[in-house]
Design an enzyme around this catalytic site. Structure first.
Site, mmCIF file in Angstrom:
data_model
loop_
_atom_site.group_PDB
_atom_site.id
_atom_site.type_symbol
_atom_site.label_atom_id
_atom_site.label_comp_id
_atom_site.label_asym_id
_atom_site.label_seq_id
_atom_site.Cartn_x
_atom_site.Cartn_y
_atom_site.Cartn_z
ATOM 1 C CG ASN A 49 -1.794 0.747 1.540
ATOM 2 O OD1 ASN A 49 -2.966 0.964 2.584
ATOM 3 N ND2 ASN A 49 -2.418 1.845 0.079
ATOM 4 C CB CYS A 101 -4.160 4.975 6.296
ATOM 5 S SG CYS A 101 -3.013 4.205 5.206
ATOM 6 N N GLY A 102 -3.405 2.276 8.664
ATOM 7 C CA GLY A 102 -3.195 1.494 8.915
ATOM 8 C C GLY A 102 -1.431 1.300 8.509
ATOM 9 C CG ASN A 103 -1.189 -0.575 5.027
ATOM 10 O OD1 ASN A 103 -0.303 -1.369 6.245
ATOM 11 N ND2 ASN A 103 -1.784 -1.524 4.220
ATOM 12 C CG ASN A 143 -10.346 4.636 8.142
ATOM 13 O OD1 ASN A 143 -10.767 5.755 8.615
ATOM 14 N ND2 ASN A 143 -9.159 4.695 6.746
ATOM 15 C CG ASN A 177 -12.285 1.687 3.926
ATOM 16 O OD1 ASN A 177 -11.479 1.649 2.314
ATOM 17 N ND2 ASN A 177 -12.426 1.442 5.213
ATOM 18 C CD GLU A 189 -7.448 2.343 1.279
ATOM 19 O OE1 GLU A 189 -6.929 3.239 1.733
ATOM 20 O OE2 GLU A 189 -6.514 1.064 0.874
ATOM 21 N NE ARG A 190 -14.385 6.398 2.625
ATOM 22 C CZ ARG A 190 -14.676 6.867 4.692
ATOM 23 N NH1 ARG A 190 -15.765 6.897 4.405
ATOM 24 N NH2 ARG A 190 -13.291 6.567 5.270
ATOM 25 C CB CYS A 244 -6.302 -1.808 3.526
ATOM 26 S SG CYS A 244 -7.624 -0.240 4.048
ATOM 27 C CB THR A 271 -7.738 0.447 9.265
ATOM 28 O OG1 THR A 271 -8.292 0.965 7.606
ATOM 29 C CG2 THR A 271 -7.163 1.986 9.720
#
Length: 325
Positions: free
Chosen positions: A13, A77-79, A165, A201, A219-220, A228, A230
């Protein structure tokens, strides 16, 4: 305007990271959105899923704002947070820190390599909300746990949650991964629709074995992504809620971009998730941007060598997916 940036990725990502702590950049909200649309365009020399703006914070080691490639802002955004965690920790000489995000101040820390010579960081994913109004999802009920939404599918069951999210999670079989259903329903709920007015998402989750899952996410604001963060965290939580996996145990989460690990914590009816994975830098670049003309040019670029070691992790992850699906 000249801008220095780093391109990097978490689980494939990919993002452009812009440091507003060390530089005197000043962007309006419109400029942030336009920068994301311009620089993240895959037809340009850069191209990415989004921009990570790393900013000063009054009460944390740094602040993260995330703008998707379509110019919309993501609450989390976790990544991307893993990349920001690495950048902040290296900038300030820390092994752990707190990063301010839109909805919460989140703990991050440097970890042992998830794979040899792959920079690895752990980030906190919270808060976790199950109320449908938090997504929002317009159904005549307060929550949705492992239930059908007839407008979307007669066969699949969904769980809805925000982390923060919004996510719609379905545990599926291999044949449901291989058909076009996920694309169809994801595009439906991210276009004009009454169920998810702000989009959502959408993740399909396939258990691979004990403490191991595969997650594919639409992903939205982006579309299908390699991963993704999250979504992988929310998916891990859903597998614990459905008793496929256990709380407080490491879950290996495979995705098209590689592999991360998640640990789901439950305390007094509330949940947090630790997301552990790579924070890989691809290159450093300096660009000249003209937002008025919607153009930019590369002034310099220095490629880094970290991707070669990450690709070994990715090859092993793809082989695991291939054998298990």
């Amino acid at each position: 305007m000249q801008i220095d940036l780093i391109k990097g990725h978490g689980s494939g990502n990919d993002f452009l990271l812009i440091d507003e702590i060390s530089n005197d950049y000043v962007f309006t909200e419109e400029e942030r959105a336009n920068l994301a649309k311009l620089l993240c365009n895959r037809d340009t020399e850069l191209g990415a899923d989004g921009i990570l703006f790393v900013m000063k914070s009054s009460h944390a080691a740094g602040r993260m704002r995330v703008f998707n490639s379509d110019g919309s802002e993501a609450s989390m955004c976790g990544n991307g947070l893993r990349l920001v965690a690495r950048y902040i920790c290296e900038l300030r000489g820390l092994d752990e820190a707190v990063i301010e995000t839109m909805k919460a101040n989140l703990k991050v820390s440097k970890q042992d390599d998830i794979y040899p010579q792959v920079h690895t960081y752990q980030v906190e994913i919270s808060p976790v909300l199950f109320e449908l109004k938090a997504l929002p999802l317009n159904l005549n009920k307060p929550t949705l746990f492992n239930e059908k939404i007839k407008e979307l599918s007669e066969e699949l069951r969904f769980t809805a949650l925000a982390v923060p999210n919004p996510h719609l999670i379905s545990i599926v079989e291999t044949e449901q991964l291989e058909n076009n259903l996920q694309k169809q329903l994801s595009e439906k709920v991210n276009g004009p629709n009454h169920l998810f007015p702000d989009g959502v998402n959408v993740s399909f989750v396939k258990p691979l074995g004990k403490d191991s899952i595969y997650v594919r996410t639409f992903e939205r604001g982006v579309g299908f992504t390699n991963a993704c963060g999250t979504a992988m965290s929310a998916s891990s939580l859903v597998t614990c809620l459905t008793e496929l996996n256990e709380y407080e145990k490491v879950i290996d989460v495979y995705n098209n971009g590689g592999k991360v690990q998640c640990v789901v914590h439950k305390l007094d009816g509330t949940y947090t998730i630790d997301l552990i994975g790579n924070a890989t830098y691809l290159y450093r670049a300096s660009i000249q941007v003209n937002l008025g003309e919607k153009t930019f040019s590369n002034l310099s670029r220095t490629n880094l060598s970290e991707q070669a070691t990450y690709e070994k992790l990715q090859e092993d992850a793809q082989e695991m997916i291939k054998q298990s699906l």
